[in-house]
Design a protein around this motif. Sequence first.
Motif, PDB file in Angstrom:
ATOM      1  N   GLY A 132       0.893  -1.101   0.034  1.00 41.36           N
ATOM      2  CA  GLY A 132      -0.001   0.065   0.051  1.00 41.36           C
ATOM      3  C   GLY A 132       0.775   1.236   0.087  1.00 41.36           C
ATOM      4  N   ILE A 133       2.127   1.175  -0.160  1.00 39.23           N
ATOM      5  CA  ILE A 133       3.103   2.362  -0.181  1.00 39.23           C
ATOM      6  C   ILE A 133       2.873   2.909  -1.591  1.00 39.23           C
ATOM      7  CG2 ILE A 133       5.270   2.990   0.153  1.00 39.23           C
ATOM      8  CD1 ILE A 133       5.670   0.749   2.197  1.00 39.23           C
ATOM      9  N   TYR A 134       2.676   4.346  -1.691  1.00 42.19           N
ATOM     10  CA  TYR A 134       2.449   4.960  -2.736  1.00 42.19           C
ATOM     11  C   TYR A 134       4.074   5.190  -3.373  1.00 42.19           C
ATOM     12  CZ  TYR A 134      -2.239   5.295  -2.679  1.00 42.19           C
ATOM     13  OH  TYR A 134      -3.782   5.053  -2.757  1.00 42.19           O
ATOM     14  N   LEU A 135       4.254   4.785  -4.561  1.00 42.10           N
ATOM     15  CA  LEU A 135       5.625   5.130  -5.206  1.00 42.10           C
ATOM     16  C   LEU A 135       5.774   6.314  -5.813  1.00 42.10           C
ATOM     17  CD1 LEU A 135       6.146   1.488  -6.544  1.00 42.10           C
ATOM     18  CD2 LEU A 135       7.174   2.628  -4.685  1.00 42.10           C
ATOM     19  N   PRO A 136       6.840   7.360  -5.550  1.00 44.58           N
ATOM     20  CA  PRO A 136       7.116   8.369  -6.643  1.00 44.58           C
ATOM     21  C   PRO A 136       7.565   7.955  -7.938  1.00 44.58           C
ATOM     22  CG  PRO A 136       8.891   8.125  -5.061  1.00 44.58           C
ATOM     23  CD  PRO A 136       7.936   7.118  -4.872  1.00 44.58           C
ATOM     24  N   ASP A 137       7.567   9.084  -8.987  1.00 43.75           N
ATOM     25  CA  ASP A 137       8.022   8.660 -10.224  1.00 43.75           C
ATOM     26  C   ASP A 137       9.338   8.163 -10.322  1.00 43.75           C
ATOM     27  OD1 ASP A 137       5.476   9.110 -11.387  1.00 43.75           O
ATOM     28  OD2 ASP A 137       6.073  11.289 -11.801  1.00 43.75           O
ATOM     29  N   SER A 138      10.258   8.377  -9.520  1.00 44.35           N
ATOM     30  CA  SER A 138      11.717   8.231  -9.560  1.00 44.35           C
ATOM     31  C   SER A 138      11.877   6.735  -9.270  1.00 44.35           C
ATOM     32  CB  SER A 138      12.595   9.278  -8.881  1.00 44.35           C
ATOM     33  OG  SER A 138      12.081   9.261  -7.317  1.00 44.35           O
ATOM     34  N   ALA A 139      10.980   6.169  -8.369  1.00 43.44           N
ATOM     35  CA  ALA A 139      11.087   4.989  -7.541  1.00 43.44           C
ATOM     36  C   ALA A 139      10.517   4.069  -8.554  1.00 43.44           C
ATOM     37  CB  ALA A 139      10.552   4.906  -6.469  1.00 43.44           C
ATOM     38  N   LYS A 140       9.425   4.494  -9.490  1.00 43.57           N
ATOM     39  CA  LYS A 140       9.111   3.284 -10.208  1.00 43.57           C
ATOM     40  C   LYS A 140       9.800   2.510 -11.195  1.00 43.57           C
ATOM     41  CE  LYS A 140       4.593   5.709 -10.234  1.00 43.57           C
ATOM     42  NZ  LYS A 140       3.690   6.778 -11.098  1.00 43.57           N
ATOM     43  N   ASP A 141       9.780   1.214 -11.202  1.00 43.93           N
ATOM     44  CA  ASP A 141      10.220   0.119 -12.076  1.00 43.93           C
ATOM     45  C   ASP A 141       9.717   0.590 -13.602  1.00 43.93           C
ATOM     46  OD1 ASP A 141      12.236  -0.685 -10.589  1.00 43.93           O
ATOM     47  OD2 ASP A 141      11.035  -2.370 -10.163  1.00 43.93           O
ATOM     48  N   LYS A 142      10.598   0.502 -14.729  1.00 43.04           N
ATOM     49  CA  LYS A 142       9.724   0.339 -16.112  1.00 43.04           C
ATOM     50  C   LYS A 142       9.185  -1.129 -16.109  1.00 43.04           C
ATOM     51  CE  LYS A 142      12.706   3.412 -18.791  1.00 43.04           C
ATOM     52  NZ  LYS A 142      13.691   3.463 -20.063  1.00 43.04           N
ATOM     53  N   PRO A 143       8.005  -0.904 -16.540  1.00 45.08           N
ATOM     54  CA  PRO A 143       7.309  -2.332 -16.807  1.00 45.08           C
ATOM     55  C   PRO A 143       7.925  -3.129 -17.911  1.00 45.08           C
ATOM     56  CG  PRO A 143       5.519  -0.574 -16.964  1.00 45.08           C
ATOM     57  CD  PRO A 143       7.138   0.082 -16.739  1.00 45.08           C
ATOM     58  N   THR A 144       7.813  -4.291 -18.061  1.00 48.26           N
ATOM     59  CA  THR A 144       8.601  -5.268 -18.633  1.00 48.26           C
ATOM     60  C   THR A 144       7.456  -6.270 -19.529  1.00 48.26           C
ATOM     61  OG1 THR A 144       8.826  -6.894 -17.018  1.00 48.26           O
ATOM     62  CG2 THR A 144      10.593  -5.324 -17.567  1.00 48.26           C
ATOM     63  N   ARG A 145       6.353  -5.495 -19.717  1.00 51.39           N
ATOM     64  CA  ARG A 145       5.336  -6.360 -20.312  1.00 51.39           C
ATOM     65  C   ARG A 145       4.412  -5.243 -21.009  1.00 51.39           C
ATOM     66  NH1 ARG A 145       1.049  -9.478 -16.392  1.00 51.39           N
ATOM     67  NH2 ARG A 145      -0.460  -9.644 -17.906  1.00 51.39           N
ATOM     68  N   GLY A 146       4.009  -5.699 -22.195  1.00 54.28           N
ATOM     69  CA  GLY A 146       3.309  -4.651 -23.109  1.00 54.28           C
ATOM     70  C   GLY A 146       2.566  -5.278 -24.088  1.00 54.28           C
ATOM     71  N   THR A 147       1.819  -4.681 -24.945  1.00 59.19           N
ATOM     72  CA  THR A 147       0.992  -5.117 -26.168  1.00 59.19           C
ATOM     73  C   THR A 147       1.500  -4.653 -27.534  1.00 59.19           C
ATOM     74  OG1 THR A 147      -1.040  -4.749 -24.603  1.00 59.19           O
ATOM     75  CG2 THR A 147      -1.396  -5.202 -27.138  1.00 59.19           C
ATOM     76  N   VAL A 148       1.867  -5.816 -28.340  1.00 57.78           N
ATOM     77  CA  VAL A 148       2.267  -5.403 -29.633  1.00 57.78           C
ATOM     78  C   VAL A 148       1.266  -4.731 -30.231  1.00 57.78           C
ATOM     79  CG1 VAL A 148       3.173  -6.579 -31.743  1.00 57.78           C
ATOM     80  CG2 VAL A 148       3.525  -7.372 -29.412  1.00 57.78           C
ATOM     81  N   VAL A 149       1.586  -3.544 -30.845  1.00 58.42           N
ATOM     82  CA  VAL A 149       0.800  -2.619 -31.660  1.00 58.42           C
ATOM     83  C   VAL A 149       1.165  -2.660 -33.229  1.00 58.42           C
ATOM     84  CG1 VAL A 149       0.067  -1.156 -29.778  1.00 58.42           C
ATOM     85  CG2 VAL A 149       2.024  -0.665 -31.318  1.00 58.42           C
ATOM     86  N   SER A 150       2.356  -3.163 -33.568  1.00 59.08           N
ATOM     87  CA  SER A 150       2.569  -3.079 -35.233  1.00 59.08           C
ATOM     88  C   SER A 150       3.901  -3.834 -35.250  1.00 59.08           C
ATOM     89  CB  SER A 150       3.063  -1.626 -35.628  1.00 59.08           C
ATOM     90  OG  SER A 150       3.025  -1.515 -37.016  1.00 59.08           O
ATOM     91  N   ILE A 151       3.729  -4.624 -36.401  1.00 60.05           N
ATOM     92  CA  ILE A 151       4.879  -5.847 -36.462  1.00 60.05           C
ATOM     93  C   ILE A 151       5.415  -5.519 -38.105  1.00 60.05           C
ATOM     94  CG2 ILE A 151       4.320  -7.304 -34.932  1.00 60.05           C
ATOM     95  CD1 ILE A 151       3.451  -9.119 -37.437  1.00 60.05           C
ATOM     96  N   GLY A 152       6.828  -5.820 -38.233  1.00 61.93           N
ATOM     97  CA  GLY A 152       7.389  -5.635 -39.595  1.00 61.93           C
ATOM     98  C   GLY A 152       6.846  -6.953 -40.465  1.00 61.93           C
ATOM     99  N   ASP A 153       7.481  -6.820 -41.632  1.00 56.99           N
ATOM    100  CA  ASP A 153       7.358  -8.063 -42.589  1.00 56.99           C
ATOM    101  C   ASP A 153       7.923  -9.480 -42.254  1.00 56.99           C
ATOM    102  OD1 ASP A 153       5.818  -6.298 -43.852  1.00 56.99           O
ATOM    103  OD2 ASP A 153       7.629  -5.455 -45.294  1.00 56.99           O
ATOM    104  N   GLY A 154       8.854  -9.191 -41.339  1.00 56.33           N
ATOM    105  CA  GLY A 154       9.826 -10.303 -41.159  1.00 56.33           C
ATOM    106  C   GLY A 154      11.078 -10.250 -41.571  1.00 56.33           C
TER     107      GLY A 154
END
Length: 107
Positions: A36-58
């Motif tokens: 329940g401790i609120y984190l300041p922006d400087s203490a937040k870790d970058k998320p290592t998860r996301g959604t693919v929005v565009s892909i190349g041709d291969g």
Amino acid sequence: MATATKKKEATKIKLQPLGDRLVVQREESQERTEGGIYLPDSAKDKPTRGTVVSIGDGKLLDDGSRGAMQVKVGDVVLFTSYAGENIEIGDVEYVLMGESEVLAVLE
């Protein structure tokens, strides 16, 4: 005096990666810890998860054909926090990375 908070919105821009690259929209970082401790922006870790929005041709193969991509638009993927190149379009943060930098696809 009240201040309005800005909501992050995706803009109507088309970003087409080349070759075996993909564009991932990072998930929002956690605002507070499990305890329940609120984190300041400087203490937040970058998320290592996301959604693919565009892909190349291969990837371009030796015989001139293109290898099929293993991920598709809409897949939720895991990657390292140092993967790819961070880009910001409008208020939204994206990561441009190679397909080899994706660790796993969540189902």
